[in-house]
Design an enzyme around this catalytic site. Structure first.
Site, short mmCIF file in Angstrom:
data_model
loop_
_atom_site.label_atom_id
_atom_site.label_comp_id
_atom_site.label_asym_id
_atom_site.label_seq_id
_atom_site.Cartn_x
_atom_site.Cartn_y
_atom_site.Cartn_z
N ARG A 176 0.85 -1.20 0.00
CA ARG A 176 0.00 0.00 0.00
C ARG A 176 0.88 1.24 0.00
O ARG A 176 0.64 2.20 -0.70
CB ARG A 176 -0.93 0.00 1.20
CG ARG A 176 -2.21 -0.83 1.01
CD ARG A 176 -1.95 -2.27 0.63
NE ARG A 176 -3.14 -3.07 0.47
CZ ARG A 176 -3.59 -3.94 1.38
NH1 ARG A 176 -2.94 -4.14 2.51
NH2 ARG A 176 -4.68 -4.64 1.14
N ASP A 205 0.51 -7.04 -3.07
CA ASP A 205 -0.92 -6.86 -2.82
C ASP A 205 -1.52 -6.17 -4.04
O ASP A 205 -0.84 -5.98 -5.05
CB ASP A 205 -1.15 -6.05 -1.53
CG ASP A 205 -2.43 -6.49 -0.81
OD1 ASP A 205 -3.51 -6.38 -1.42
OD2 ASP A 205 -2.35 -6.94 0.33
N HIS A 279 -6.09 -10.50 -3.48
CA HIS A 279 -5.12 -9.41 -3.26
C HIS A 279 -3.98 -9.50 -4.27
O HIS A 279 -2.81 -9.35 -3.91
CB HIS A 279 -4.59 -9.45 -1.83
CG HIS A 279 -5.57 -8.92 -0.81
ND1 HIS A 279 -6.00 -7.62 -0.81
CD2 HIS A 279 -6.19 -9.54 0.23
CE1 HIS A 279 -6.86 -7.45 0.20
NE2 HIS A 279 -7.00 -8.60 0.84
N ASP A 346 -5.98 -14.68 2.36
CA ASP A 346 -7.11 -13.98 2.97
C ASP A 346 -7.96 -13.29 1.90
O ASP A 346 -7.49 -13.00 0.81
CB ASP A 346 -6.62 -12.93 3.98
CG ASP A 346 -5.71 -11.90 3.33
OD1 ASP A 346 -4.86 -12.30 2.51
OD2 ASP A 346 -5.85 -10.70 3.63
N GLU A 347 -9.18 -13.01 2.27
CA GLU A 347 -10.06 -12.11 1.54
C GLU A 347 -10.06 -12.37 0.03
O GLU A 347 -9.77 -11.49 -0.75
CB GLU A 347 -9.66 -10.65 1.84
CG GLU A 347 -9.83 -10.31 3.32
CD GLU A 347 -9.43 -8.88 3.65
OE1 GLU A 347 -10.12 -8.29 4.50
OE2 GLU A 347 -8.45 -8.36 3.09
N TYR A 443 -3.61 -5.26 15.70
CA TYR A 443 -3.53 -4.45 14.48
C TYR A 443 -3.06 -3.05 14.85
O TYR A 443 -3.83 -2.20 15.32
CB TYR A 443 -4.87 -4.45 13.75
CG TYR A 443 -4.97 -5.59 12.75
CD1 TYR A 443 -4.44 -6.85 13.05
CD2 TYR A 443 -5.54 -5.42 11.49
CE1 TYR A 443 -4.49 -7.89 12.14
CE2 TYR A 443 -5.61 -6.46 10.57
CZ TYR A 443 -5.08 -7.70 10.90
OH TYR A 443 -5.14 -8.73 10.00
N TRP A 493 -0.64 -2.56 8.60
CA TRP A 493 -1.17 -2.34 7.25
C TRP A 493 -1.06 -0.86 6.94
O TRP A 493 -1.42 -0.03 7.76
CB TRP A 493 -2.63 -2.82 7.18
CG TRP A 493 -2.76 -4.27 7.51
CD1 TRP A 493 -3.21 -4.81 8.69
CD2 TRP A 493 -2.42 -5.39 6.69
NE1 TRP A 493 -3.17 -6.17 8.63
CE2 TRP A 493 -2.68 -6.57 7.42
CE3 TRP A 493 -1.91 -5.50 5.39
CZ2 TRP A 493 -2.46 -7.84 6.90
CZ3 TRP A 493 -1.69 -6.77 4.88
CH2 TRP A 493 -1.97 -7.92 5.61
N THR A 494 -0.59 -0.55 5.73
CA THR A 494 -0.15 0.83 5.52
C THR A 494 -1.03 1.65 4.57
O THR A 494 -0.56 2.59 3.95
CB THR A 494 1.31 0.84 5.02
OG1 THR A 494 1.37 0.08 3.79
CG2 THR A 494 2.24 0.25 6.05
N GLU A 495 -2.31 1.31 4.47
CA GLU A 495 -3.19 2.15 3.64
C GLU A 495 -3.04 3.63 4.03
O GLU A 495 -2.97 4.51 3.17
CB GLU A 495 -4.66 1.75 3.83
CG GLU A 495 -5.05 0.44 3.18
CD GLU A 495 -4.94 -0.74 4.13
OE1 GLU A 495 -4.17 -0.66 5.12
OE2 GLU A 495 -5.62 -1.75 3.89
#
Ligand code: ACM
Length: 721
Positions: A176, A205, A279, A346-347, A443, A493-495
């Site tokens: 991200r 990702d 992802h 994941d996801e 997190y 997580w670096t959004e």
């Protein structure tokens, strides 16, 4: 002669009170807290003739001694000599000795540290144990005092220490946002100081592929770049706003090798993560043939994502995809020597597979039954490949989906439980190793303090005390299953973390609390004691090194109150709030504003598809000049401003006189926020009762994220001046 002189110096220092013993945690500010620490009076005082004694082998002990000598030099301006001994000698005075000596109770990571006025002995079975003993010893040196040298006084003690868990991890998402090698090394340095031993490097990702793969150059030529990035939080603007600035970056294989070596020297294993089957938009943008074709057989086109979230476009479980992944993983394994390869998992939305004739044929051919089992088939293929190369698969807890006896993962496959702890429990019951990383405790991209005052963050709320409270071993497991809980990890997580400084802000000091979670036995954990060790010592250390830690993690801020003639005055609602967002009693006039900071709409009374009406009783007739009502504008969540607000006043609560109609721009696009609308009344109005009617716009207007959806009104606080 030298020794007699030295004894005399120590004696004089004690006699004059320059060396004093305090029995407080901040005299031994070691984080994570050691298994056993016996505090003693007195101290070892490093002087000009102190020497460091180390064994000739292995060579890595030499760099530890150098590290200690440099630290002593930084604090005290002294330069102790390092003596390399071919055979261990008896402890001599005025020596700091590093000794490798078998002690079966310490394991490979434990150590013993004895500090007395005469000298220091650090012992361990393995160099890694010496390294952790060194970290503890370094934390007994005086805190850095910028610009001045100090007496290098090390408080006397006896420590026996070893970790609770073998897996002590921190993660970093570099997809991200991308962080340079220099910062990755600094991150590893900080990890090592707190005895973390696993760095989970999230390298790929949807928003960027960050590792050079020689066989597939487009992964970085195409997949490492995006044309622009969403501005603000995902839900902040409606419609979303993009910055128009190209963004990219990746690590060359040479850089990766350099980082791996750097980490090894600090006993940090690096776990690379290559995300699949979801992802994976960056990989698909580079090689569209890895996706499921359109029904006309033509490949689809993909773009590196410019915003956050979960995307329906995922890798197709075709032979072409598997050979691509095997090639990629082969290069990855050549770079990363550790046992674990993280493959994401994941996801992964299943709709693309459900729509794909190829996937439907594969599901029938393999007797899988459904798309969840197809994901399991995918993971199982990769698991078998990794096992054939002598490695272990690590994956997010979705790798447990779609299980069947035929698709049993290898015994070494290990699960990262992130959606809570239940998947960790399930995995341990199935005999798999588990790394606990439940979002509510681990997190580090969640807020750490009052969201209204914190920089933009993902959402959620994870104060340092909650991190500290975590116990990674869930209840309800047998002793054998408990042993499968390998440890825990903090995820970053670096959004919304675009710079190295912001990574440090989110990670420190919360990761120091996590360090104690994964190292220290529960009976030795004590939050007050932890805080006394953390501040001021570790914070001073952070400042000395320019680590941008979050001071806000340690402050509790009382909410400001908004006071007016209406504060704590009774009222009746004329319309019914939505049951999920009720008035808990007096909320509209309690002086406490609702908040939006954490991307949660907290403490607002909400009216879904309905108007808002209220009558306030000010207690007695009095001048009323301005009535102010707070509304939420958050159209990404269908919360719109009212169409219009009508005000009226009364002295008996029965007969109301209209005093103003105010239009509000319900169709306004832009940034979300709390909009406090002040309504000025005509001059000279006196009243006891005030009525506010706000008209809901009904349906979300065109131009918003969900036009036509049921519109919500969210209200707090009503003030009267
Ligand atoms: C995750 O947070 N999607 C593992």
């Amino acid at each position: 002669m030298k020794n007699i002189f030295w004894f005399a110096c120590v004696f004089i220092l004690f006699a004059t009170g320059l060396v004093t013993a305090q029995s407080t945690p901040d005299r031994y500010p070691i984080i994570p807290r050691p298994a056993q620490l016996i505090q003693q009076n007195g101290a070892f005082l490093v002087n000009v003739s102190t020497t460091l004694q180390i064994p000739a082998q292995p060579a890595e002990v030499r760099s530890m001694a150098n590290h200690l000598a440099e630290a002593i030099n930084r604090v005290g301006g002294l330069s102790p000599t390092i003596n390399i001994l071919s055979t261990p000698t008896e402890p001599g005075t005025n020596q700091i000795q590093f000794v490798l000596r078998p002690d079966s109770s310490l394991g490979s990571e434990g150590y013993r540290l004895r500090v007395s006025a005469l000298g220091i002995q650090l012992e361990a079975n393995e160099p890694q144990g010496l390294f952790y003993g060194l970290q503890s010893l370094l934390q007994l040196l005086p805190a850095p005092n910028l610009g001045t040298t100090q007496l290098v006084e090390i408080p006397a003690c006896q420590i026996r220490d070893k970790p609770r868990y073998t897996y002590r991890g921190l993660h970093l998402d570099v997809s991200r946002h991308f962080f340079p090698v220099s910062f990755i090394k600094r991150y590893i340095d900080q990890m090592a100081r707190y005895k973390f031993n696993q760095f989970h490097w999230h390298l790929t990702d949807d928003q960027g592929w960050r590792i050079e793969i020689k066989k597939y150059p487009k992964l970085t030529q195409v997949g490492a770049n995006r044309p622009e990035t969403i501005v603000g939080h995902y839900e902040e603007y409606d419609p979303q706003v993009f910055n128009g600035k190209p963004y990219g970056g990746y690590y060359t294989q040479d850089e990766i090798r350099e980082v791996v070596r750097y980490a090894q020297a600090r006993y940090v294993n690096i776990i690379p993560e290559i995300e699949m089957p979801g992802h994976a938009l960056a990989a698909l943008a580079a090689y569209p043939e890895l996706g499921c074709p359109n029904t006309d057989g033509k490949p689809r086109t993909y773009a590196v994502a410019t915003k956050w979230g979960v995307f329906g476009d995922v890798l197709c479980p075709s032979e072409r995809t598997f050979s691509f992944l095997e090639d990629v993983l082969a290069e990855v394994m050549a770079l990363f020597p550790g046992p674990y390869i993280h493959i994401g998992g994941d996801e992964c939305p299943k709709q693309t597979w459900r729509n794909s004739p190829f996937c439907q044929r594969l599901i029938r051919r393999e007797g899988l039954g459904n798309a969840h089992a197809l994901q399991r088939y995918f993971i199982k293929r990769i698991d078998s490949f990794l096992v054939s190369r002598g490695r272990k698969l690590l994956g997010w807890d979705e790798i447990l989906q779609g299980s069947s006896p035929r698709l049993k993962l290898s015994a070494g496959a290990t699960v990262m439980s992130w959606r809570g702890i239940q998947y960790g429990v399930q995995a341990a019951r199935q005999g798999h190793g588990v790394v606990m990383t439940p979002d509510k405790f681990c997190y580090l991209n969640y807020f750490q303090s009052d969201p209204g005052r914190e920089p933009l963050a993902f959402g959620g709320m994870l104060p340092i005390q909650k991190v500290y409270s975590y116990d990674p071993t869930p209840a309800g497991l047998t002793p054998a299953q408990q042993r499968l809980i390998l440890g825990a990890q903090g995820n970053v997580w670096t959004e919304y973390i675009a710079t190295p400084e912001q990574v440090e802000y989110m990670v420190w000091p919360r990761a120091a609390a996590l360090a104690e979670v994964v190292w220290t036995e529960p009976n030795r954990k004590d939050y007050t004691n932890f805080l006394a060790r953390l501040a001021p010592y570790h914070l001073a250390q952070f400042r000395a090194e320019g680590v941008n830690y979050a001071a806000s993690a340690l402050t509790t801020l009382p909410k400001e109150r908004l006071l007016s003639k209406a504060t704590n005055k009774p009222y009746i609602l004329l319309t019914q709030p939505h049951p999920s967002r009720p008035d808990h009693g007096g909320m509209l006039t309690d002086g406490i504003m609702g908040t939006l900071g954490g991307y949660e709409v907290v403490d607002f009374v909400s009216f879904w598809g309905r108007n808002f009406g209220v009558v306030l009783d000010l207690g007695q007739s009095q001048p009323v000049q301005t009535i102010t009502v707070g509304f939420v504008k958050y159209t990404a969540r269908d919360i719109c401003l009212p169409r219009q607000v009508d005000l009226a006043v009364s002295d008996d609560g029965q007969t109301f006189t209209p005093v103003g109609t105010f239009p509000a721009n319900a169709a306004e696009q832009g940034r979300r926020g709390i909009v406090r609308m002040p309504f000025a009344l005509p001059a000279g109005i006196q009243a006891r009762f005030v009525r506010v009617l706000a008209q809901n716009v009904g349906r979300v207007p065109a131009g918003m994220r969900h036009p036509g959806a049921v519109a919500k009104l969210a209200v707090d606080e009503v003030t009267v001046d």
